[in-house]
Motif scaffolding. Structure first.
Motif, mmCIF file in Angstrom:
data_model
loop_
_atom_site.group_PDB
_atom_site.id
_atom_site.type_symbol
_atom_site.label_atom_id
_atom_site.label_comp_id
_atom_site.label_asym_id
_atom_site.label_seq_id
_atom_site.Cartn_x
_atom_site.Cartn_y
_atom_site.Cartn_z
ATOM 1 N N TYR A 34 -21.453 10.009 -40.706
ATOM 2 C CA TYR A 34 -20.913 9.371 -39.599
ATOM 3 C C TYR A 34 -20.775 7.995 -39.774
ATOM 4 O O TYR A 34 -19.654 7.215 -39.274
ATOM 5 C CB TYR A 34 -21.741 9.965 -38.414
ATOM 6 N N ALA A 94 -18.007 6.655 -41.867
ATOM 7 C CA ALA A 94 -16.903 7.189 -41.527
ATOM 8 C C ALA A 94 -16.378 6.500 -40.490
ATOM 9 O O ALA A 94 -14.908 6.434 -40.058
ATOM 10 C CB ALA A 94 -16.677 8.662 -40.895
ATOM 11 N N LEU A 96 -11.727 7.533 -37.007
ATOM 12 C CA LEU A 96 -12.848 8.299 -36.490
ATOM 13 C C LEU A 96 -12.540 7.737 -34.886
ATOM 14 O O LEU A 96 -12.647 6.776 -34.365
ATOM 15 C CB LEU A 96 -14.142 7.986 -36.777
ATOM 16 N N TRP A 131 -12.780 13.254 -36.529
ATOM 17 C CA TRP A 131 -11.547 12.675 -36.792
ATOM 18 C C TRP A 131 -10.599 12.699 -35.768
ATOM 19 O O TRP A 131 -10.409 13.264 -34.966
ATOM 20 C CB TRP A 131 -11.230 13.436 -38.084
ATOM 21 N N VAL A 149 -17.450 15.557 -39.834
ATOM 22 C CA VAL A 149 -18.337 14.579 -39.955
ATOM 23 C C VAL A 149 -19.666 15.109 -39.995
ATOM 24 O O VAL A 149 -20.007 15.941 -39.318
ATOM 25 C CB VAL A 149 -18.191 13.624 -39.026
#
Length: 334
Positions: free
Chosen positions: A181, A184, A190, A197, A215
């Motif tokens: 996470y 990301a 995100l 996503w 994620v």
């Protein structure tokens, strides 16, 4: 040699911290009520010029990672777990046979020049910020993917999996694919509210959702290292996800449990801000270009990027190993 002959200590843990200029492997353990840290390996991280772009040498990173984990055993440790963090935004693509598609292009490469205009024609920057809460920087993953669409669309066609740099190193250790996470959250893909996503953004920018594993959060275990890795390093640790974005892990080390507390994390970049329980995606935050990077346990690092040690690192690289000795007496006289 005597230390190597002793039985390896197993009540310990390995942390692998890789930044834009160097990496290190550190073993941590508790002794006499204190956390003890011992660095067992340090190595240079470098950019190489490939196919007209500045790229990361991910093969070198993998080699140094294995060397560092092996040196844990040489130093008398057999860590129970390994956790890896790196910088954000950069990624690799794998094909259906898990081979690299293209190069791991570095975030300071010039390929994203002009991508603001391309992105703004697809979605207003204010709307993009409202959804993802990420500062407007040319190196954000979303702009890198737009550049890749234009230069090498065949790579996206051939790709089967998107992994960020620490995710790829974890995959090489375990064979498991997971996108964590905190890293990301630096992509611009995100959703800041949901932590998943943002499929609306992916559809608008024609970025294939099929490439992106769901994620995963810090604390998850990817399982033991592969048998060939265990044989190479001399023990069989589990790989556990820390906050894989290095700033996310750095914030966890700050002795401040309750807000408000202002943090400054310094490396290639210096990052100044606070940690919040919810994102701030207001127009004022957008205008000030503050970012909401993901933190441990679904928290948000609301911060600004400030010039850090990049200038010193660049000078060191340009000198190409030449060492200059400074006369400290002359400095004091001056």
């Amino acid at each position: 040699m005597a230390q190597q002959a002793q039985e390896a200590r197993t009540d310990c843990y390995a942390a692998v911290d890789i930044g834009a200029s160097s990496g290190r492997v550190v073993v941590g353990y508790v002794e006499d009520g204190l956390i003890r840290l011992q660095e067992v390996h340090r190595f240079d991280n470098r950019q190489v010029r490939r196919h007209g772009h500045d790229c990361w040498d991910v093969d070198l990173l993998h080699t140094e990672l294995l060397r560092g984990l092996a040196r844990c055993k040489e130093a008398g440790f057999a860590p129970k777990t390994v956790g890896i963090d790196t910088w954000g935004v950069d990624f690799v693509l794998l094909d259906a046979d898990d081979n690299l598609v293209g190069d791991a292009v570095a975030y300071r490469d010039a390929r994203t020049n002009g991508m603001y205009e391309v992105a703004d024609a697809i979605m207003a920057p204010e709307e993009l910020y409202r959804r993802v809460g990420l500062q407007r920087q040319p190196f954000n993953t979303i702009y890198q993917l737009l550049a890749l669409q234009r230069e090498h669309p065949e790579q996206l066609e051939a790709a089967d999996t998107f992994l960020m740099i620490p995710d790829y190193l974890n995959f090489l250790l375990t064979g498991q694919k997971a996108v964590e996470y905190t890293n990301a959250s630096t992509t611009g893909l995100l959703n800041a509210e949901t932590g998943a996503w943002d499929e609306t953004i992916m559809a608008a920018f024609d970025i294939p959702r099929r490439l992106f594993p769901n994620v995963t959060h810090a604390g998850a275990s990817l399982g033991p290292v592969l048998p060939e890795v265990a044989e190479a390093i001399g023990y069989e640790p589990r790989v556990v996800l820390p906050a894989t974005h290095d700033t996310g892990s750095a914030y966890l080390a700050v002795p401040a449990c309750e807000p408000p507390a202002v943090f400054l994390s310094s490396g290639t970049w210096s990052l100044l801000g606070v940690e919040n329980r919810s994102p701030i995606c207001s127009e004022a935050a957008f205008r000030a270009n503050f970012t909401n990077e993901g933190g441990y346990h679904f928290r948000y690092r609301f911060l600004k990027n400030i010039m850090g040690l990049w200038m010193i690192q660049s000078i060191r690289r340009e000198l190409n190993g030449i060492t200059y000795v400074v006369d400290e007496k002359a400095i004091r006289k001056g």
